[in-house]
Write an enzyme that holds these catalytic residues in place. Structure first.
Site, mmCIF file in Angstrom:
data_model
loop_
_atom_site.group_PDB
_atom_site.id
_atom_site.type_symbol
_atom_site.label_atom_id
_atom_site.label_comp_id
_atom_site.label_asym_id
_atom_site.label_seq_id
_atom_site.Cartn_x
_atom_site.Cartn_y
_atom_site.Cartn_z
ATOM 1 N N GLU A 247 -0.417 3.156 8.563
ATOM 2 C CA GLU A 247 -0.464 1.700 8.667
ATOM 3 C C GLU A 247 -1.422 1.115 7.637
ATOM 4 O O GLU A 247 -2.550 1.585 7.485
ATOM 5 C CB GLU A 247 -0.919 1.311 10.078
ATOM 6 C CG GLU A 247 -1.047 -0.183 10.302
ATOM 7 C CD GLU A 247 -1.630 -0.518 11.659
ATOM 8 O OE1 GLU A 247 -1.530 -1.695 12.060
ATOM 9 O OE2 GLU A 247 -2.191 0.377 12.320
ATOM 10 N N LYS A 316 6.145 -5.723 11.994
ATOM 11 C CA LYS A 316 5.689 -5.473 13.354
ATOM 12 C C LYS A 316 6.004 -6.649 14.268
ATOM 13 O O LYS A 316 5.752 -7.808 13.928
ATOM 14 C CB LYS A 316 4.178 -5.197 13.355
ATOM 15 C CG LYS A 316 3.628 -4.756 14.710
ATOM 16 C CD LYS A 316 2.151 -4.379 14.603
ATOM 17 C CE LYS A 316 1.616 -3.861 15.926
ATOM 18 N NZ LYS A 316 0.184 -3.497 15.849
ATOM 19 N N CYS A 368 1.601 1.145 15.237
ATOM 20 C CA CYS A 368 0.395 1.222 16.072
ATOM 21 C C CYS A 368 0.689 0.937 17.545
ATOM 22 O O CYS A 368 1.394 1.699 18.204
ATOM 23 C CB CYS A 368 -0.660 0.269 15.510
ATOM 24 S SG CYS A 368 -2.339 0.601 16.110
#
Length: 503
Positions: A247, A316, A368
């Site tokens: 990430e 995301k 994440c």
């Protein structure tokens, strides 16, 4: 203390039995209490559970939020107090509507109500589905329920087993509890090894763990050093089919390193390799600055006409409150540095995004915190998806137990979807799990290294992949409705009998 005991069932401790002891103690505490008092005791149990399990959140508040220890502790306790409302609600409903029937209370109501309130915890206000009991069972036969019912189904099995044990203790009756537990265990064992997906051609994967210090990551003078480090580690692995960086591995906005990205993409094309990396994307739309936590593909992703559409980037969707967006930001941002963390103004990507494509493999992506939302992956894992990729940066949480819990959550997705899970992180734990949830390799925390693994992609759909947790929730709601119906029917019957006696 009973609530705090549960944390030892999760990574990195993995004492599975502690969750049963903790839940048994909760049922003992709730027994013969009024609904109001039961809610209070369950709230305290939940507070102990979540403080013990989530205390590591204070690390990021202290190290990066700029707040003193007492304030950081207070914020963690407030979060845990909110989460403790859900076991309190479960206890209230349990004692309010099932005090008249032990059979109904322990074999139907408790697992049903816990399932519903736990689901609410993972949904209300974007949700926080951390520390579900099912995650503690990945090395037990109960994990065999995951491809059909998801982690929620495993959690329900834990609750039903514990309730059966408590019923046996309370009523001194062994036959029914023994029968229920036997059916659960035999069912789980019989499902073990049942394969819903099929293997494809093996792929060579290289996951790069750069171990970049979070304090230095976004310093402009460190950018070139970090970029060169990732490139150097990758050039030694261009014989892999896919190279993965974690990430926001690139410490710059995408447009700021356009030439670098084009250079890397050309290197990948020359070696017939595809590179996937986390990066921050910036766009200006209608005079509004928009930032996205993104994953992009560098190289030449190819699309097979017989497969579902694919893409070369992912934005995301499930953003972390405070860390990636600030609710009521006009009110909160002026209060403290905590509400002005770097990268705390992201926009959401779409709920259903196309798979990435790399080396003729379609890849479902979660960045994440998103990996904890299995229902989101239900929408993105297609029949021709070969891998699940999750990239992360757990440097925010130092040497705490947080990264271990995060890895444990990622592993459950391998069981649910029967696909390999590739987890690439900045400071660890980088790891790969195969389609059966077995670890294929890992890099320890705070180590600069590359993990090379041959991974077999799988295609097809598990029942959970196809239906998600919808069937289980519908069943839970029907059972809870039956509990309410039984309660009101019994109450009316008692009232009528009392009336007749009076007459």
């Amino acid at each position: 203390m009973a609530g705090a005991l549960s944390v030892f069932a999760f990574a990195p401790f993995d004492y599975t039995i502690s969750v049963y002891v903790s839940l048994f103690a909760l049922l003992f505490i709730l027994d013969n209490k009024s609904a109001k008092h039961a809610a209070g005791y369950a709230f305290l149990w939940g507070l102990g559970f979540f403080v013990a399990g989530l205390h590591w959140i204070a690390v990021s508040i202290l190290d990066f939020g700029g707040l003193p220890v007492p304030v950081a502790a207070l914020l963690v306790v407030l979060l845990c107090a909110y989460l403790a409302i859900y076991p309190a609600l479960c206890a209230y409903l349990l004692n309010r509507f099932t005090s008249h029937s032990a059979l109904l209370r322990y074999f139907v109501a408790f697992p049903t109500i816990w399932l519903i309130t736990d689901w609410l915890r993972g949904w209300i206000m974007t949700g926080f589905p951390w520390l579900q009991f099912g995650y503690s069972q990945m090395d037990t036969p109960l994990v065999s329920f995951a491809p059909i019912l998801g982690v929620e189904g495993v959690t329900a099995a834990v609750c039903l087993i514990t309730a059966s044990l408590y019923y046996a203790y309370r009523e001194r009756k062994l036959v029914l509890p023994a029968l229920v537990i036997t059916v659960i265990v035999i069912s789980a064992v019989s499902l073990k090894g049942l394969q819903w997906t099929t293997p494809e051609a093996v792929k060579s994967i290289a996951l790069v763990q750069g171990n970049t210090d979070q304090d230095e990551k976004w310093l402009p003078e460190k950018r070139a050093e970090i970029l060169n480090q990732y490139l150097a580690l990758s050039l030694d692995n261009t014989d892999a089919d896919i190279i993965i960086w974690p990430e926001s591995a690139i410490p710059a906005l995408e447009f700021q390193v356009k030439n670098y990205l084009e250079y890397v993409a050309e290197l990948m094309r020359e070696t017939n390799t595809t590179l996937i990396t986390g990066i921050i994307n910036y766009q200006r739309v209608d005079n509004i600055d928009e930032y996205y936590n993104a994953v992009i593909v560098l190289g030449t992703p190819e699309q097979d006409a017989n497969h579902s559409p694919v893409n070369d980037r992912y934005y995301k969707n499930k953003l972390l409150p405070i860390g990636e967006f600030v609710p009521f930001e006009d009110l909160l941002r002026p209060i403290a540095p905590l509400f002005n963390l770097p990268m705390s103004s992201f926009q959401r990507g779409g709920e259903e995004q196309l798979n990435l494509a790399a080396s003729n493999v379609h890849i479902a992506t979660a960045i994440c915190y998103e990996i904890a939302f299995n229902q989101t992956l239900v929408n993105t894992v297609k029949a021709d998806t070969g891998f699940i990729l999750t990239v992360s940066n757990d440097a925010w949480f130092g040497t705490s137990i947080g990264p271990d819990q995060h890895l444990e959550i990622a592993r459950m997705r391998a069981f649910e979807f029967q696909r390999p899970v590739l987890r690439s992180t900045n400071t660890g734990i980088t790891a790969v799990y195969d389609a059966q949830g077995k670890e294929a390799g890992r890099i320890a925390q705070f180590k600069k290294a590359v993990l090379r693994v041959d991974v077999i992609p799988y295609q097809g759909t598990t029942p959970f992949n196809r239906f998600g947790n919808t069937p289980l929730l519908i069943l839970a709601l029907l059972l809870f409705t039956s509990v309410l119906g039984h309660y009101f029917f019994s109450k009316n019957t008692v009232d009528k009998n009392q009336l007749k006696s009076s007459v």
